[in-house]
Design a protein around this motif. Structure first.
Motif, PDB file in Angstrom:
ATOM      1  N   LYS A  41       0.881  -1.366   0.127  1.00 27.13           N
ATOM      2  CA  LYS A  41      -0.175  -0.008  -0.163  1.00 27.13           C
ATOM      3  C   LYS A  41       0.956   1.277  -0.219  1.00 27.13           C
ATOM      4  CE  LYS A  41      -0.562  -0.306   4.999  1.00 27.13           C
ATOM      5  NZ  LYS A  41      -1.520  -0.331   6.205  1.00 27.13           N
ATOM      6  N   SER A  42       0.376   2.235  -0.557  1.00 30.36           N
ATOM      7  CA  SER A  42       0.962   3.621  -0.515  1.00 30.36           C
ATOM      8  C   SER A  42       0.383   4.371   0.868  1.00 30.36           C
ATOM      9  CB  SER A  42       0.791   4.571  -1.793  1.00 30.36           C
ATOM     10  OG  SER A  42      -0.559   4.633  -1.913  1.00 30.36           O
ATOM     11  N   VAL A  43       1.453   5.017   1.342  1.00 32.77           N
ATOM     12  CA  VAL A  43       1.239   5.570   2.707  1.00 32.77           C
ATOM     13  C   VAL A  43       1.898   6.898   2.810  1.00 32.77           C
ATOM     14  CG1 VAL A  43       0.877   3.532   3.859  1.00 32.77           C
ATOM     15  CG2 VAL A  43       3.148   4.114   3.805  1.00 32.77           C
ATOM     16  N   LYS A  44       1.834   7.521   3.963  1.00 31.20           N
ATOM     17  CA  LYS A  44       2.692   8.702   4.188  1.00 31.20           C
ATOM     18  C   LYS A  44       3.446   8.403   5.582  1.00 31.20           C
ATOM     19  CE  LYS A  44       1.099  12.149   1.583  1.00 31.20           C
ATOM     20  NZ  LYS A  44       2.112  12.857   0.512  1.00 31.20           N
ATOM     21  N   LEU A  45       4.743   8.721   5.461  1.00 31.34           N
ATOM     22  CA  LEU A  45       5.682   8.688   6.382  1.00 31.34           C
ATOM     23  C   LEU A  45       6.361   9.916   6.739  1.00 31.34           C
ATOM     24  CD1 LEU A  45       7.391   5.685   8.004  1.00 31.34           C
ATOM     25  CD2 LEU A  45       8.881   7.855   7.446  1.00 31.34           C
ATOM     26  N   ALA A  46       6.182  10.912   7.962  1.00 27.75           N
ATOM     27  CA  ALA A  46       6.554  11.877   8.133  1.00 27.75           C
ATOM     28  C   ALA A  46       6.342  12.926   7.108  1.00 27.75           C
ATOM     29  CB  ALA A  46       8.188  11.985   8.433  1.00 27.75           C
ATOM     30  N   ASP A  47       4.971  12.984   6.558  1.00 28.35           N
ATOM     31  CA  ASP A  47       4.515  13.655   5.433  1.00 28.35           C
ATOM     32  C   ASP A  47       5.273  13.698   4.015  1.00 28.35           C
ATOM     33  OD1 ASP A  47       2.664  15.263   6.838  1.00 28.35           O
ATOM     34  OD2 ASP A  47       4.046  16.527   7.766  1.00 28.35           O
ATOM     35  N   PHE A  48       5.786  12.421   3.759  1.00 22.97           N
ATOM     36  CA  PHE A  48       6.600  12.186   2.602  1.00 22.97           C
ATOM     37  C   PHE A  48       5.978  10.727   1.923  1.00 22.97           C
ATOM     38  CE2 PHE A  48      10.185  13.686   5.027  1.00 22.97           C
ATOM     39  CZ  PHE A  48      10.530  14.842   4.605  1.00 22.97           C
ATOM     40  N   PRO A  49       5.871  10.684   0.526  1.00 21.24           N
ATOM     41  CA  PRO A  49       5.026   9.712   0.281  1.00 21.24           C
ATOM     42  C   PRO A  49       5.802   8.405   0.414  1.00 21.24           C
ATOM     43  CG  PRO A  49       5.837  11.136  -1.498  1.00 21.24           C
ATOM     44  CD  PRO A  49       6.211  11.870  -0.093  1.00 21.24           C
ATOM     45  N   ALA A  50       5.248   7.242   0.516  1.00 16.74           N
ATOM     46  CA  ALA A  50       5.870   5.924   0.854  1.00 16.74           C
ATOM     47  C   ALA A  50       5.227   4.658   0.386  1.00 16.74           C
ATOM     48  CB  ALA A  50       6.097   5.926   2.251  1.00 16.74           C
ATOM     49  N   PHE A  51       5.690   3.875   0.259  1.00 22.20           N
ATOM     50  CA  PHE A  51       5.360   2.552  -0.202  1.00 22.20           C
ATOM     51  C   PHE A  51       5.671   1.390   0.603  1.00 22.20           C
ATOM     52  CE2 PHE A  51       4.167  -0.995  -3.028  1.00 22.20           C
ATOM     53  CZ  PHE A  51       3.028  -0.832  -3.407  1.00 22.20           C
ATOM     54  N   GLU A  52       4.577   0.716   1.438  1.00 21.52           N
ATOM     55  CA  GLU A  52       5.154  -0.585   2.305  1.00 21.52           C
ATOM     56  C   GLU A  52       4.612  -1.637   1.945  1.00 21.52           C
ATOM     57  OE1 GLU A  52       4.435  -0.737   7.194  1.00 21.52           O
ATOM     58  OE2 GLU A  52       2.968   0.340   5.986  1.00 21.52           O
ATOM     59  N   LYS A  53       5.277  -2.684   2.023  1.00 23.56           N
ATOM     60  CA  LYS A  53       4.890  -4.133   1.874  1.00 23.56           C
ATOM     61  C   LYS A  53       5.212  -5.087   2.933  1.00 23.56           C
ATOM     62  CE  LYS A  53       6.970  -3.786  -2.961  1.00 23.56           C
ATOM     63  NZ  LYS A  53       8.148  -4.557  -3.610  1.00 23.56           N
ATOM     64  N   TRP A  54       4.154  -6.157   3.111  1.00 26.12           N
ATOM     65  CA  TRP A  54       4.351  -6.848   4.253  1.00 26.12           C
ATOM     66  C   TRP A  54       4.147  -8.294   3.683  1.00 26.12           C
ATOM     67  CZ3 TRP A  54       6.126  -8.650   8.483  1.00 26.12           C
ATOM     68  CH2 TRP A  54       5.254 -10.048   9.195  1.00 26.12           C
ATOM     69  N   GLU A  55       4.648  -9.352   3.963  1.00 24.58           N
ATOM     70  CA  GLU A  55       4.767 -10.582   3.636  1.00 24.58           C
ATOM     71  C   GLU A  55       4.635 -11.339   4.738  1.00 24.58           C
ATOM     72  OE1 GLU A  55       7.885 -11.700   0.780  1.00 24.58           O
ATOM     73  OE2 GLU A  55       7.325 -10.281  -0.650  1.00 24.58           O
ATOM     74  N   LEU A  56       3.514 -12.217   5.115  1.00 24.04           N
ATOM     75  CA  LEU A  56       3.402 -12.990   6.093  1.00 24.04           C
ATOM     76  C   LEU A  56       4.393 -14.229   6.054  1.00 24.04           C
ATOM     77  CD1 LEU A  56       1.638 -13.555   8.703  1.00 24.04           C
ATOM     78  CD2 LEU A  56       0.190 -14.875   7.278  1.00 24.04           C
ATOM     79  N   ALA A  57       4.596 -14.653   5.033  1.00 23.26           N
ATOM     80  CA  ALA A  57       5.573 -15.997   5.142  1.00 23.26           C
ATOM     81  C   ALA A  57       7.085 -15.255   5.217  1.00 23.26           C
ATOM     82  CB  ALA A  57       5.552 -16.569   3.646  1.00 23.26           C
ATOM     83  N   GLY A  58       7.761 -15.643   6.283  1.00 22.52           N
ATOM     84  CA  GLY A  58       9.070 -15.060   6.401  1.00 22.52           C
ATOM     85  C   GLY A  58       9.125 -13.725   7.135  1.00 22.52           C
ATOM     86  N   ALA A  59       7.796 -13.071   7.486  1.00 23.57           N
ATOM     87  CA  ALA A  59       7.675 -11.862   8.271  1.00 23.57           C
ATOM     88  C   ALA A  59       8.464 -10.890   7.533  1.00 23.57           C
ATOM     89  CB  ALA A  59       8.240 -12.261   9.550  1.00 23.57           C
ATOM     90  N   ASN A  60       8.334 -10.634   6.291  1.00 25.71           N
ATOM     91  CA  ASN A  60       9.235  -9.825   5.586  1.00 25.71           C
ATOM     92  C   ASN A  60       8.464  -8.419   5.297  1.00 25.71           C
ATOM     93  OD1 ASN A  60      11.214 -11.572   4.984  1.00 25.71           O
ATOM     94  ND2 ASN A  60      10.239 -12.449   3.154  1.00 25.71           N
ATOM     95  N   ASN A  61       9.190  -7.364   5.850  1.00 29.75           N
ATOM     96  CA  ASN A  61       8.550  -6.121   5.536  1.00 29.75           C
ATOM     97  C   ASN A  61       9.673  -5.093   4.886  1.00 29.75           C
ATOM     98  OD1 ASN A  61       7.660  -3.496   8.203  1.00 29.75           O
ATOM     99  ND2 ASN A  61       6.682  -4.398   6.380  1.00 29.75           N
ATOM    100  N   GLU A  62       8.944  -4.147   4.202  1.00 33.34           N
ATOM    101  CA  GLU A  62       9.761  -3.200   3.644  1.00 33.34           C
ATOM    102  C   GLU A  62       8.977  -1.708   3.404  1.00 33.34           C
ATOM    103  OE1 GLU A  62      11.241  -2.850  -1.024  1.00 33.34           O
ATOM    104  OE2 GLU A  62      11.348  -4.529  -0.304  1.00 33.34           O
ATOM    105  N   ILE A  63       9.817  -0.825   3.453  1.00 30.45           N
ATOM    106  CA  ILE A  63       9.184   0.508   3.350  1.00 30.45           C
ATOM    107  C   ILE A  63       9.860   1.410   2.291  1.00 30.45           C
ATOM    108  CG2 ILE A  63       9.719   1.432   5.468  1.00 30.45           C
ATOM    109  CD1 ILE A  63       6.882   3.066   5.382  1.00 30.45           C
ATOM    110  N   THR A  64       9.631   2.027   1.470  1.00 35.98           N
ATOM    111  CA  THR A  64      10.144   2.881   0.604  1.00 35.98           C
ATOM    112  C   THR A  64       9.716   4.073   0.778  1.00 35.98           C
ATOM    113  OG1 THR A  64      10.864   0.943  -0.944  1.00 35.98           O
ATOM    114  CG2 THR A  64      11.183   3.279  -1.722  1.00 35.98           C
ATOM    115  N   VAL A  65      10.638   5.222   0.941  1.00 36.34           N
ATOM    116  CA  VAL A  65      10.020   6.573   1.392  1.00 36.34           C
ATOM    117  C   VAL A  65      10.720   7.693   0.330  1.00 36.34           C
ATOM    118  CG1 VAL A  65       9.752   8.338   2.956  1.00 36.34           C
ATOM    119  CG2 VAL A  65       9.976   5.857   3.589  1.00 36.34           C
ATOM    120  N   LEU A  66      10.086   8.394  -0.248  1.00 35.76           N
ATOM    121  CA  LEU A  66      10.447   9.495  -1.391  1.00 35.76           C
ATOM    122  C   LEU A  66      10.795  10.677  -0.049  1.00 35.76           C
ATOM    123  CD1 LEU A  66       8.336   8.983  -4.203  1.00 35.76           C
ATOM    124  CD2 LEU A  66      10.269   8.071  -3.639  1.00 35.76           C
ATOM    125  N   VAL A  67      11.943  11.103  -0.145  1.00 35.30           N
ATOM    126  CA  VAL A  67      12.436  12.575   0.769  1.00 35.30           C
ATOM    127  C   VAL A  67      12.990  13.610   0.072  1.00 35.30           C
ATOM    128  CG1 VAL A  67      13.811  12.778   2.665  1.00 35.30           C
ATOM    129  CG2 VAL A  67      12.988  10.597   2.568  1.00 35.30           C
TER     130      VAL A  67
END
Length: 103
Positions: A41-67
């Motif tokens: 999903k696309s989200v906001k982090l500290a007022d910056f656009p970001a994209f967050e991913k979560w994969e249940l298998a392996g408990a992998n999490n990633e967030i990419t933020v445009l700063v």
């Protein structure tokens, strides 16, 4: 230890804005997809656009933020639980990074 790890990457796009623009379009689209396997999903982090991913298998999490229309910050975690990448990114001084000027 035990397959748990985190990584942070910071990319500087100061002189190649044409490569930065597609990220801005994607992250500002308000995209969201969820399933029993995780979500993206696309989200906001500290007022910056970001994209967050979560994969249940392996408990992998990633967030990419445009700063600051210049930097791309990528935080990845494995085995640390849902929201772990976001927590790390939130602890970073992203607003300070946004004020950096090109050399």
């Amino acid at each position: 230890d035990g397959g748990k790890r985190a990584s942070i990457e910071v990319f500087d796009y100061a002189h190649i804005g044409v490569l930065y623009a597609p990220y801005q379009l994607l992250f500002n689209m308000k995209f969201s997809r969820e399933s029993t396997k995780g979500y993206e999903k696309s989200v906001k982090l500290a007022d910056f656009p970001a994209f967050e991913k979560w994969e249940l298998a392996g408990a992998n999490n990633e967030i990419t933020v445009l700063v600051g229309d210049r930097f791309i910050v990528v935080v990845k975690t494995d085995g640390l639980g849902e929201g772990s990448a976001r927590k790390i990114a939130e602890s970073m001084e992203l607003k300070k990074l946004a004020t950096q000027t090109a050399a």
